[in-house]
Design a protein around this motif. Structure first.
Motif, short mmCIF file in Angstrom:
data_model
loop_
_atom_site.label_atom_id
_atom_site.label_comp_id
_atom_site.label_asym_id
_atom_site.label_seq_id
_atom_site.Cartn_x
_atom_site.Cartn_y
_atom_site.Cartn_z
N ARG A 1 -2.45 6.53 2.76
CA ARG A 1 -3.29 5.42 2.36
C ARG A 1 -4.37 5.38 1.53
O ARG A 1 -4.74 4.68 1.04
N THR A 2 -5.01 6.62 2.03
CA THR A 2 -6.16 6.81 1.01
C THR A 2 -6.01 6.90 -0.45
O THR A 2 -6.73 6.41 -1.26
N LEU B 1 0.74 -1.24 0.24
CA LEU B 1 -0.13 0.13 0.03
C LEU B 1 0.81 1.32 0.02
O LEU B 1 0.72 2.23 -0.55
N THR C 1 -10.13 -2.56 7.10
CA THR C 1 -9.79 -1.59 7.79
C THR C 1 -11.01 -0.23 8.02
O THR C 1 -11.37 0.24 8.95
N THR D 1 -4.19 -6.70 -0.61
CA THR D 1 -3.84 -5.42 -0.19
C THR D 1 -5.23 -4.41 -0.12
O THR D 1 -5.53 -3.82 0.67
N GLU E 1 -5.46 3.40 -1.74
CA GLU E 1 -6.57 2.61 -1.82
C GLU E 1 -7.44 3.04 -3.07
O GLU E 1 -7.98 2.18 -3.79
N SER F 1 -7.32 -3.19 2.92
CA SER F 1 -7.93 -1.78 3.15
C SER F 1 -9.42 -1.70 3.57
O SER F 1 -9.88 -0.68 4.06
#
Length: 206
Positions: free
Chosen positions: A116-117, A32, A80, A73, A120, A77
């Motif tokens: 992270r966003t 990620l 999460t 991955t 994603e 995400s």
């Protein structure tokens, strides 16, 4: 003595399993980060191994191929996000609190967890080209939609419109010079989330 030996073997097996899970998680987290920083094109056994600080052979040991790694991955995400939604459900007591709660979640995604966003969304869009990722890409929407409608199905076009709007808000936020705050998100979300009660058939959000 035999029983003690079995306990030792079980403990050793559990230890190996935990170590293996930590290494697998490290590989996923590294993937990620690489996607967020350098794009999907930078995902290779060598690059991910370097980022995760594991031997390159570990990637092939835990994942059948690059697509398998990308699916894992993206699913991680999604899990999460689902965990964050669960925490919101536990915290929010009144329906009028939902727009603010979601606004705070989105603000965190584009401010504290910006990288992270971005990663994603890179994977999310990649699903349009790689069918193997599509089921994983849809998972969080399906789960979140069931939260909104209390698992009753609801009006699917309205649900799709709500999540399409939230995706749009996040993408706009990621390209903004200054990421929006929860205060910036809240008025828009309060408007967008009025149909939530329509989905349940009990009027608009107060």
């Amino acid at each position: 003595m035999i029983a003690a030996h079995h306990r030792f073997d079980d403990a050793e097996t559990d230890g190996r399993r935990a170590k293996g899970e930590r290494r697998r998680r490290a590989i996923i987290d590294a993937t990620l980060r690489v996607v967020a920083r350098d794009g999907v094109g930078a995902v290779s056994h060598r690059n991910i191994a370097r980022e995760a600080e594991v031997p390159p052979a570990s990637i092939a040991y835990y994942f059948a191929g690059i697509d398998d790694l990308l699916v894992a991955t993206l699913l991680e995400s999604c899990e999460t996000l689902i965990s964050e939604m669960n925490r919101l459900r536990e915290r929010v007591q009144e329906k009028r609190e939902w727009p603010r709660a979601v606004a705070e979640l989105l603000a965190g995604m584009v401010r504290e967890h910006r990288e992270r966003t971005i990663g994603e969304y890179e994977l999310y869009l990649l699903a349009s080209r790689r069918p193997a990722l599509r089921s994983a890409a849809r998972r969080w929407i399906e789960v979140a939609a069931s939260y909104i409608t209390d698992g009753q199905g609801g009006d699917q076009p309205v649900t799709r419109a709500l999540f399409a709007a939230i995706d749009g808000l996040l993408i706009q936020a990621l390209i903004a010079d200054e990421p929006p705050t929860a205060d910036d998100f809240e008025p828009t979300l309060r408007f967008l989330m009025q149909p939530v009660e329509y989905l349940r058939g009990s009027g608009a959000v107060d």
